[in-house]
Design a protein around this motif. Sequence first.
Motif, PDB file in Angstrom:
ATOM      1  N   ASP A  14      -6.576   0.953  54.921  1.00  0.00           N
ATOM      2  CA  ASP A  14      -7.242   1.043  56.208  1.00  0.00           C
ATOM      3  C   ASP A  14      -7.728   2.484  56.422  1.00  0.00           C
ATOM      4  OD1 ASP A  14      -4.902   2.444  56.784  1.00  0.00           O
ATOM      5  OD2 ASP A  14      -4.086   0.895  58.076  1.00  0.00           O
ATOM      6  N   GLN A  15      -8.285   2.739  57.579  1.00  0.00           N
ATOM      7  CA  GLN A  15      -8.816   4.055  57.895  1.00  0.00           C
ATOM      8  C   GLN A  15      -7.731   5.125  57.829  1.00  0.00           C
ATOM      9  OE1 GLN A  15     -10.642   4.294  61.758  1.00  0.00           O
ATOM     10  NE2 GLN A  15     -11.848   6.085  61.215  1.00  0.00           N
ATOM     11  N   ARG A  16      -6.534   4.819  58.306  1.00  0.00           N
ATOM     12  CA  ARG A  16      -5.432   5.779  58.272  1.00  0.00           C
ATOM     13  C   ARG A  16      -5.061   6.127  56.839  1.00  0.00           C
ATOM     14  NH1 ARG A  16      -3.747  10.281  59.516  1.00  0.00           N
ATOM     15  NH2 ARG A  16      -1.529  10.591  59.376  1.00  0.00           N
ATOM     16  N   PHE A  17      -5.075   5.138  55.948  1.00  0.00           N
ATOM     17  CA  PHE A  17      -4.783   5.397  54.535  1.00  0.00           C
ATOM     18  C   PHE A  17      -5.751   6.426  53.977  1.00  0.00           C
ATOM     19  CE2 PHE A  17      -5.893   4.872  50.128  1.00  0.00           C
ATOM     20  CZ  PHE A  17      -4.663   4.986  49.507  1.00  0.00           C
ATOM     21  N   HIS A  18      -7.048   6.196  54.171  1.00  0.00           N
ATOM     22  CA  HIS A  18      -8.055   7.091  53.602  1.00  0.00           C
ATOM     23  C   HIS A  18      -7.946   8.504  54.186  1.00  0.00           C
ATOM     24  CE1 HIS A  18      -9.920   4.025  51.208  1.00  0.00           C
ATOM     25  NE2 HIS A  18      -9.981   3.222  52.256  1.00  0.00           N
ATOM     26  N   ALA A  19      -7.666   8.609  55.465  1.00  0.00           N
ATOM     27  CA  ALA A  19      -7.498   9.924  56.089  1.00  0.00           C
ATOM     28  C   ALA A  19      -6.275  10.638  55.520  1.00  0.00           C
ATOM     29  CB  ALA A  19      -7.376   9.776  57.601  1.00  0.00           C
ATOM     30  N   LEU A  20      -5.167   9.925  55.425  1.00  0.00           N
ATOM     31  CA  LEU A  20      -3.934  10.511  54.912  1.00  0.00           C
ATOM     32  C   LEU A  20      -4.061  10.844  53.432  1.00  0.00           C
ATOM     33  CD1 LEU A  20      -1.115  11.367  55.747  1.00  0.00           C
ATOM     34  CD2 LEU A  20      -0.337   9.036  55.324  1.00  0.00           C
ATOM     35  N   ASP A  21      -4.731  10.002  52.681  1.00  0.00           N
ATOM     36  CA  ASP A  21      -4.947  10.240  51.253  1.00  0.00           C
ATOM     37  C   ASP A  21      -5.717  11.547  51.043  1.00  0.00           C
ATOM     38  OD1 ASP A  21      -4.662   9.297  48.502  1.00  0.00           O
ATOM     39  OD2 ASP A  21      -6.830   8.971  48.567  1.00  0.00           O
ATOM     40  N   ALA A  22      -6.733  11.785  51.864  1.00  0.00           N
ATOM     41  CA  ALA A  22      -7.504  13.035  51.771  1.00  0.00           C
ATOM     42  C   ALA A  22      -6.636  14.240  52.115  1.00  0.00           C
ATOM     43  CB  ALA A  22      -8.723  12.966  52.686  1.00  0.00           C
ATOM     44  N   LEU A  23      -5.786  14.109  53.123  1.00  0.00           N
ATOM     45  CA  LEU A  23      -4.893  15.208  53.506  1.00  0.00           C
ATOM     46  C   LEU A  23      -3.864  15.493  52.416  1.00  0.00           C
ATOM     47  CD1 LEU A  23      -4.342  14.297  57.262  1.00  0.00           C
ATOM     48  CD2 LEU A  23      -5.669  16.234  56.344  1.00  0.00           C
ATOM     49  N   ILE A  24      -3.392  14.451  51.758  1.00  0.00           N
ATOM     50  CA  ILE A  24      -2.431  14.633  50.665  1.00  0.00           C
ATOM     51  C   ILE A  24      -3.094  15.347  49.491  1.00  0.00           C
ATOM     52  CG2 ILE A  24      -1.071  13.395  48.928  1.00  0.00           C
ATOM     53  CD1 ILE A  24      -0.510  11.317  51.160  1.00  0.00           C
ATOM     54  N   GLU A  25      -4.328  14.989  49.205  1.00  0.00           N
ATOM     55  CA  GLU A  25      -5.045  15.676  48.129  1.00  0.00           C
ATOM     56  C   GLU A  25      -5.220  17.154  48.459  1.00  0.00           C
ATOM     57  OE1 GLU A  25      -9.194  15.553  45.577  1.00  0.00           O
ATOM     58  OE2 GLU A  25      -8.679  13.850  46.840  1.00  0.00           O
ATOM     59  N   GLU A  26      -5.567  17.457  49.698  1.00  0.00           N
ATOM     60  CA  GLU A  26      -5.673  18.848  50.129  1.00  0.00           C
ATOM     61  C   GLU A  26      -4.340  19.570  49.965  1.00  0.00           C
ATOM     62  OE1 GLU A  26      -7.163  19.269  54.117  1.00  0.00           O
ATOM     63  OE2 GLU A  26      -8.914  18.019  53.685  1.00  0.00           O
ATOM     64  N   ALA A  27      -3.247  18.905  50.314  1.00  0.00           N
ATOM     65  CA  ALA A  27      -1.916  19.508  50.191  1.00  0.00           C
ATOM     66  C   ALA A  27      -1.591  19.785  48.736  1.00  0.00           C
ATOM     67  CB  ALA A  27      -0.863  18.596  50.817  1.00  0.00           C
ATOM     68  N   ALA A  28      -1.912  18.856  47.853  1.00  0.00           N
ATOM     69  CA  ALA A  28      -1.656  19.070  46.424  1.00  0.00           C
ATOM     70  C   ALA A  28      -2.449  20.272  45.922  1.00  0.00           C
ATOM     71  CB  ALA A  28      -2.011  17.817  45.622  1.00  0.00           C
ATOM     72  N   LEU A  29      -3.729  20.319  46.244  1.00  0.00           N
ATOM     73  CA  LEU A  29      -4.578  21.432  45.803  1.00  0.00           C
ATOM     74  C   LEU A  29      -4.089  22.773  46.331  1.00  0.00           C
ATOM     75  CD1 LEU A  29      -8.053  19.723  46.265  1.00  0.00           C
ATOM     76  CD2 LEU A  29      -7.003  20.401  44.083  1.00  0.00           C
ATOM     77  N   ALA A  30      -3.487  22.775  47.511  1.00  0.00           N
ATOM     78  CA  ALA A  30      -3.001  24.014  48.120  1.00  0.00           C
ATOM     79  C   ALA A  30      -1.609  24.417  47.647  1.00  0.00           C
ATOM     80  CB  ALA A  30      -2.997  23.869  49.644  1.00  0.00           C
ATOM     81  N   THR A  31      -0.928  23.540  46.913  1.00  0.00           N
ATOM     82  CA  THR A  31       0.431  23.831  46.450  1.00  0.00           C
ATOM     83  C   THR A  31       0.369  24.687  45.194  1.00  0.00           C
ATOM     84  OG1 THR A  31       1.237  21.726  47.331  1.00  0.00           O
ATOM     85  CG2 THR A  31       2.626  22.826  45.696  1.00  0.00           C
TER      86      THR A  31
END
Length: 110
Positions: A14-31
């Motif tokens: 759903d929309q929440r999945f896609h939003a959270l998935d993008a935030l998780i990718e950002e978190a991984a890249l920033a780690t």
Amino acid sequence: MYSAAFIFEPGTYDQRFHALDALIEEAALATPGYLGAETWRSADGARVNATYFWESEESLRAFSAHPRHLEAKSQYTRWYKGFHIVISQVLRSYGDGTIAHITPNQRKRA
């Protein structure tokens, strides 16, 4: 180097999945210590393997404890039929040098 293979059976996104998935990718890249990822899907599309590569176990643990990652883990039943995680230490990797990969090519070319 460590890898974390996230093997899952997709459900409904759903929309929440896609939003959270993008935030998780950002978190991984920033780690610090995140090296990259690759994703594979089974021939029938029933399973997906997203493997993430980390410089150290500490960097993998830091990402695992990120609030967005924890939020997604707590809601996985909304989006996945099931999952399995495999954490591995990469002992060596090699090839003929023609395929670029996240892991280092430790074989010397003749």
